[in-house]
Write a protein that holds these residues in place. Structure first.
Motif, PDB file in Angstrom:
ATOM      1  N   LEU A  74       0.963  -0.955  -0.434  1.00 12.37           N
ATOM      2  CA  LEU A  74       0.218   0.180  -0.067  1.00 12.37           C
ATOM      3  C   LEU A  74       0.921   1.074   0.082  1.00 12.37           C
ATOM      4  O   LEU A  74       2.311   1.372  -0.545  1.00 12.37           O
ATOM      5  CB  LEU A  74      -0.534   0.306   1.322  1.00 12.37           C
ATOM      6  CG  LEU A  74      -1.847  -1.600   1.493  1.00 12.37           C
ATOM      7  CD1 LEU A  74      -2.472  -1.209   2.378  1.00 12.37           C
ATOM      8  CD2 LEU A  74      -2.733  -0.944   0.047  1.00 12.37           C
ATOM      9  N   ARG A  75       0.201   2.097   0.174  1.00 15.79           N
ATOM     10  CA  ARG A  75       1.077   3.945  -0.120  1.00 15.79           C
ATOM     11  C   ARG A  75       1.791   4.201   1.246  1.00 15.79           C
ATOM     12  O   ARG A  75       0.933   3.641   2.481  1.00 15.79           O
ATOM     13  CB  ARG A  75       0.306   4.814  -0.603  1.00 15.79           C
ATOM     14  CG  ARG A  75       0.082   5.808  -0.722  1.00 15.79           C
ATOM     15  CD  ARG A  75      -0.828   7.159  -0.625  1.00 15.79           C
ATOM     16  NE  ARG A  75      -0.111   8.357  -0.661  1.00 15.79           N
ATOM     17  CZ  ARG A  75      -0.430   9.279  -1.993  1.00 15.79           C
ATOM     18  NH1 ARG A  75      -1.843   8.830  -2.478  1.00 15.79           N
ATOM     19  NH2 ARG A  75      -0.485   9.981  -1.965  1.00 15.79           N
ATOM     20  N   ASP A  76       3.044   4.870   0.923  1.00 15.92           N
ATOM     21  CA  ASP A  76       4.073   5.265   2.104  1.00 15.92           C
ATOM     22  C   ASP A  76       3.568   6.336   1.884  1.00 15.92           C
ATOM     23  O   ASP A  76       4.148   6.896   1.314  1.00 15.92           O
ATOM     24  CB  ASP A  76       5.192   3.933   1.556  1.00 15.92           C
ATOM     25  CG  ASP A  76       5.956   4.977   2.566  1.00 15.92           C
ATOM     26  OD1 ASP A  76       5.587   5.001   3.371  1.00 15.92           O
ATOM     27  OD2 ASP A  76       7.691   5.842   2.526  1.00 15.92           O
ATOM     28  N   ARG A  99       7.212  11.444  -0.819  1.00 14.26           N
ATOM     29  CA  ARG A  99       7.123  12.386  -1.582  1.00 14.26           C
ATOM     30  C   ARG A  99       6.905  11.890  -2.638  1.00 14.26           C
ATOM     31  O   ARG A  99       7.992  11.651  -3.495  1.00 14.26           O
ATOM     32  CB  ARG A  99       7.803  13.753  -1.935  1.00 14.26           C
ATOM     33  CG  ARG A  99       6.498  14.894  -2.179  1.00 14.26           C
ATOM     34  CD  ARG A  99       7.525  16.350  -1.763  1.00 14.26           C
ATOM     35  NE  ARG A  99       6.472  17.543  -2.724  1.00 14.26           N
ATOM     36  CZ  ARG A  99       7.703  18.555  -3.224  1.00 14.26           C
ATOM     37  NH1 ARG A  99       8.752  18.822  -2.384  1.00 14.26           N
ATOM     38  NH2 ARG A  99       7.061  19.500  -3.060  1.00 14.26           N
ATOM     39  N   VAL A 100       5.030  12.054  -3.436  1.00 13.11           N
ATOM     40  CA  VAL A 100       5.482  11.593  -4.993  1.00 13.11           C
ATOM     41  C   VAL A 100       4.300  12.884  -5.894  1.00 13.11           C
ATOM     42  O   VAL A 100       4.634  12.370  -6.698  1.00 13.11           O
ATOM     43  CB  VAL A 100       4.450  10.263  -4.676  1.00 13.11           C
ATOM     44  CG1 VAL A 100       5.264   9.280  -4.176  1.00 13.11           C
ATOM     45  CG2 VAL A 100       2.891  10.674  -4.224  1.00 13.11           C
ATOM     46  N   GLN A 138      11.406   8.289 -11.322  1.00 16.73           N
ATOM     47  CA  GLN A 138      11.991   8.948 -10.025  1.00 16.73           C
ATOM     48  C   GLN A 138      11.292   8.319  -8.829  1.00 16.73           C
ATOM     49  O   GLN A 138      11.309   7.869  -7.522  1.00 16.73           O
ATOM     50  CB  GLN A 138      11.819  10.528  -9.861  1.00 16.73           C
ATOM     51  CG  GLN A 138      12.982  11.516 -11.316  1.00 16.73           C
ATOM     52  CD  GLN A 138      12.642  12.878 -11.911  1.00 16.73           C
ATOM     53  OE1 GLN A 138      11.473  13.261 -11.487  1.00 16.73           O
ATOM     54  NE2 GLN A 138      13.380  13.537 -11.829  1.00 16.73           N
ATOM     55  N   VAL A 139       9.926   8.833  -9.175  1.00 14.79           N
ATOM     56  CA  VAL A 139       8.718   7.835  -8.062  1.00 14.79           C
ATOM     57  C   VAL A 139       9.179   6.750  -7.872  1.00 14.79           C
ATOM     58  O   VAL A 139       8.850   6.256  -6.778  1.00 14.79           O
ATOM     59  CB  VAL A 139       7.149   7.903  -7.895  1.00 14.79           C
ATOM     60  CG1 VAL A 139       6.443   7.488  -8.046  1.00 14.79           C
ATOM     61  CG2 VAL A 139       6.943   9.470  -8.166  1.00 14.79           C
ATOM     62  N   LYS A 151      -3.725  13.457 -10.756  1.00 16.76           N
ATOM     63  CA  LYS A 151      -3.659  13.853 -11.832  1.00 16.76           C
ATOM     64  C   LYS A 151      -1.987  13.302 -12.167  1.00 16.76           C
ATOM     65  O   LYS A 151      -1.845  13.938 -12.693  1.00 16.76           O
ATOM     66  CB  LYS A 151      -3.852  15.841 -12.068  1.00 16.76           C
ATOM     67  CG  LYS A 151      -5.068  16.234 -11.094  1.00 16.76           C
ATOM     68  CD  LYS A 151      -5.095  17.220 -11.418  1.00 16.76           C
ATOM     69  CE  LYS A 151      -6.648  18.116 -10.598  1.00 16.76           C
ATOM     70  NZ  LYS A 151      -7.541  17.099 -11.512  1.00 16.76           N
ATOM     71  N   GLY A 152      -2.169  12.090 -12.209  1.00 12.84           N
ATOM     72  CA  GLY A 152      -0.448  11.409 -12.313  1.00 12.84           C
ATOM     73  C   GLY A 152       0.623  12.075 -11.835  1.00 12.84           C
ATOM     74  O   GLY A 152       1.464  11.128 -12.083  1.00 12.84           O
ATOM     75  N   HIS A 153       0.269  12.270 -10.977  1.00 18.45           N
ATOM     76  CA  HIS A 153       1.728  12.935  -9.909  1.00 18.45           C
ATOM     77  C   HIS A 153       0.582  12.045  -8.725  1.00 18.45           C
ATOM     78  O   HIS A 153       0.903  12.368  -7.389  1.00 18.45           O
ATOM     79  CB  HIS A 153       2.119  14.269  -9.714  1.00 18.45           C
ATOM     80  CG  HIS A 153       1.962  15.365 -10.087  1.00 18.45           C
ATOM     81  ND1 HIS A 153       3.202  15.349 -11.597  1.00 18.45           N
ATOM     82  CD2 HIS A 153       1.137  16.380 -11.573  1.00 18.45           C
ATOM     83  CE1 HIS A 153       2.990  16.633 -12.773  1.00 18.45           C
ATOM     84  NE2 HIS A 153       2.192  16.236 -12.796  1.00 18.45           N
ATOM     85  N   THR A 154       1.822  10.909  -9.243  1.00 20.77           N
ATOM     86  CA  THR A 154       1.411  10.204  -7.327  1.00 20.77           C
ATOM     87  C   THR A 154       2.285   8.707  -7.983  1.00 20.77           C
ATOM     88  O   THR A 154       2.801   9.137  -8.344  1.00 20.77           O
ATOM     89  CB  THR A 154      -0.383   9.635  -7.883  1.00 20.77           C
ATOM     90  OG1 THR A 154      -0.015   8.757  -6.819  1.00 20.77           O
ATOM     91  CG2 THR A 154       0.019   8.796  -9.096  1.00 20.77           C
ATOM     92  N   GLY A 155       2.580   7.759  -6.533  1.00 21.07           N
ATOM     93  CA  GLY A 155       3.091   6.591  -6.249  1.00 21.07           C
ATOM     94  C   GLY A 155       2.337   5.444  -7.116  1.00 21.07           C
ATOM     95  O   GLY A 155       1.351   5.029  -7.812  1.00 21.07           O
ATOM     96  N   ARG A 156       2.607   4.980  -6.711  1.00 15.10           N
ATOM     97  CA  ARG A 156       2.551   3.253  -7.351  1.00 15.10           C
ATOM     98  C   ARG A 156       2.282   1.823  -6.161  1.00 15.10           C
ATOM     99  O   ARG A 156       2.960   1.434  -5.024  1.00 15.10           O
ATOM    100  CB  ARG A 156       3.378   2.268  -8.464  1.00 15.10           C
ATOM    101  CG  ARG A 156       3.467   3.162  -9.840  1.00 15.10           C
ATOM    102  CD  ARG A 156       2.622   2.968 -10.453  1.00 15.10           C
ATOM    103  NE  ARG A 156       2.265   4.278 -11.412  1.00 15.10           N
ATOM    104  CZ  ARG A 156       2.502   5.615 -11.591  1.00 15.10           C
ATOM    105  NH1 ARG A 156       2.363   6.485 -10.523  1.00 15.10           N
ATOM    106  NH2 ARG A 156       2.808   5.769 -13.134  1.00 15.10           N
ATOM    107  N   MET A 157       1.370   0.913  -5.772  1.00 10.67           N
ATOM    108  CA  MET A 157       1.057   0.059  -5.507  1.00 10.67           C
ATOM    109  C   MET A 157       2.409  -0.526  -6.146  1.00 10.67           C
ATOM    110  O   MET A 157       1.686  -0.983  -7.027  1.00 10.67           O
ATOM    111  CB  MET A 157      -0.408  -0.257  -4.879  1.00 10.67           C
ATOM    112  CG  MET A 157      -1.047   0.605  -4.418  1.00 10.67           C
ATOM    113  SD  MET A 157      -1.388   2.404  -4.852  1.00 10.67           S
ATOM    114  CE  MET A 157      -3.073   1.595  -6.016  1.00 10.67           C
ATOM    115  N   LEU A 158       2.251  -2.061  -4.854  1.00 13.43           N
ATOM    116  CA  LEU A 158       3.180  -2.854  -5.924  1.00 13.43           C
ATOM    117  C   LEU A 158       2.910  -4.269  -5.416  1.00 13.43           C
ATOM    118  O   LEU A 158       2.563  -5.226  -4.597  1.00 13.43           O
ATOM    119  CB  LEU A 158       4.293  -3.351  -5.203  1.00 13.43           C
ATOM    120  CG  LEU A 158       5.265  -3.883  -5.206  1.00 13.43           C
ATOM    121  CD1 LEU A 158       5.787  -4.378  -6.890  1.00 13.43           C
ATOM    122  CD2 LEU A 158       6.396  -4.227  -4.946  1.00 13.43           C
ATOM    123  N   ALA A 159       1.749  -5.248  -6.469  1.00 13.81           N
ATOM    124  CA  ALA A 159       1.074  -6.627  -5.751  1.00 13.81           C
ATOM    125  C   ALA A 159       2.475  -6.986  -6.765  1.00 13.81           C
ATOM    126  O   ALA A 159       2.997  -7.023  -7.527  1.00 13.81           O
ATOM    127  CB  ALA A 159       0.081  -6.717  -7.741  1.00 13.81           C
TER     128      ALA A 159
END
Length: 224
Positions: A24-26, A30-31, A38-39, A210-218
């Protein structure tokens, strides 16, 4: 228990020898002011620390390039590989050799496909485009043709993903429909119905941020 949350799914937890989860999100990373690569680089310590707490090495994951297509590769994960990225695919299949697969998502769906009888599993990145192209069915066909899987034996689990009304297309419904149409029993198709856009404390959402975000990892794989 992990100090950083990993979401798990009961139908997969019940399968002996299977490793899985949804990182889940950390809140500490900062993302909002960086591009995707970079993220992901910033989040690498988060993934590494979190997976280590459940006995998985992030550096040994087999990853897909994820270009929003319908390509699926069969891999044999080997210890010591440094996060090998398989080009041109959005889905990976692993068999009896063990190892763990990884997929990044932020509104798209991570589809977990598991054949507990043949000990074959697949992890699929399926958003709007992938779902329209039928990538989950493509993976099922590869599991049957190359690994001896019977469609009736498959367990299918959908991760949290964006839903209506936050997104105009209900691609989760298309995923469920498509795998049922090729013979996966309805009782073995599991969708928690969770909308990533509704809980930005827990999930990343590409649409809402709006595209400025991180990623969850499955992640998904068999114990060696």
């Amino acid at each position: 228990m992990p100090t950083v949350a990993i979401e798990t799914f009961a139908p997969l937890s019940a399968i002996d020898g299977l490793t899985h989860g949804f990182v889940l999100r950390d809140p500490g990373t900062r993302v909002d002011s960086a591009d995707r690569e970079q993220v992901l680089d910033r989040l690498r310590p988060h993934y590494t620390r979190t997976l280590a707490e459940v006995g998985v090495e992030f550096s040994e994951l087999a990853m897909a390039e994820q270009n929003h297509g319908d390509g699926v590769a069969i891999v044999c994960c080997e210890p010591g590989l440094d996060t090998k990225v398989h080009a041109g695919v959005d889905g990976l299949i692993a068999g009896r050799c063990g190892g763990v697969l990884g997929i990044y998502v932020a509104d798209c769906c991570a589809v977990y496909l598991v054949d507990p009888k043949q000990r074959v599993c697949a992890l699929i990145h399926s958003g709007r485009k992938g779902s329209e192209l039928g990538i989950a069915v493509r993976a099922i066909e590869k599991m049957a043709d190359n690994c001896g899987s019977e469609v009736a034996d498959l367990i299918v689990v959908l991760s949290p993903c964006i839903r209506r009304p936050a997104y105009e297309i209900d691609f989760a419904a298309e995923i469920r429909r498509s795998v049922a149409a090729v013979g996966v029993p309805l009782s073995q198709i599991h969708d928690p119905g969770t909308d990533t856009s509704r809980d930005l404390q827990r999930y990343y959402s590409y649409r809402m941020e709006k595209g400025h975000t991180g990623r969850m990892l499955a992640f998904l794989g068999w114990d060696v």
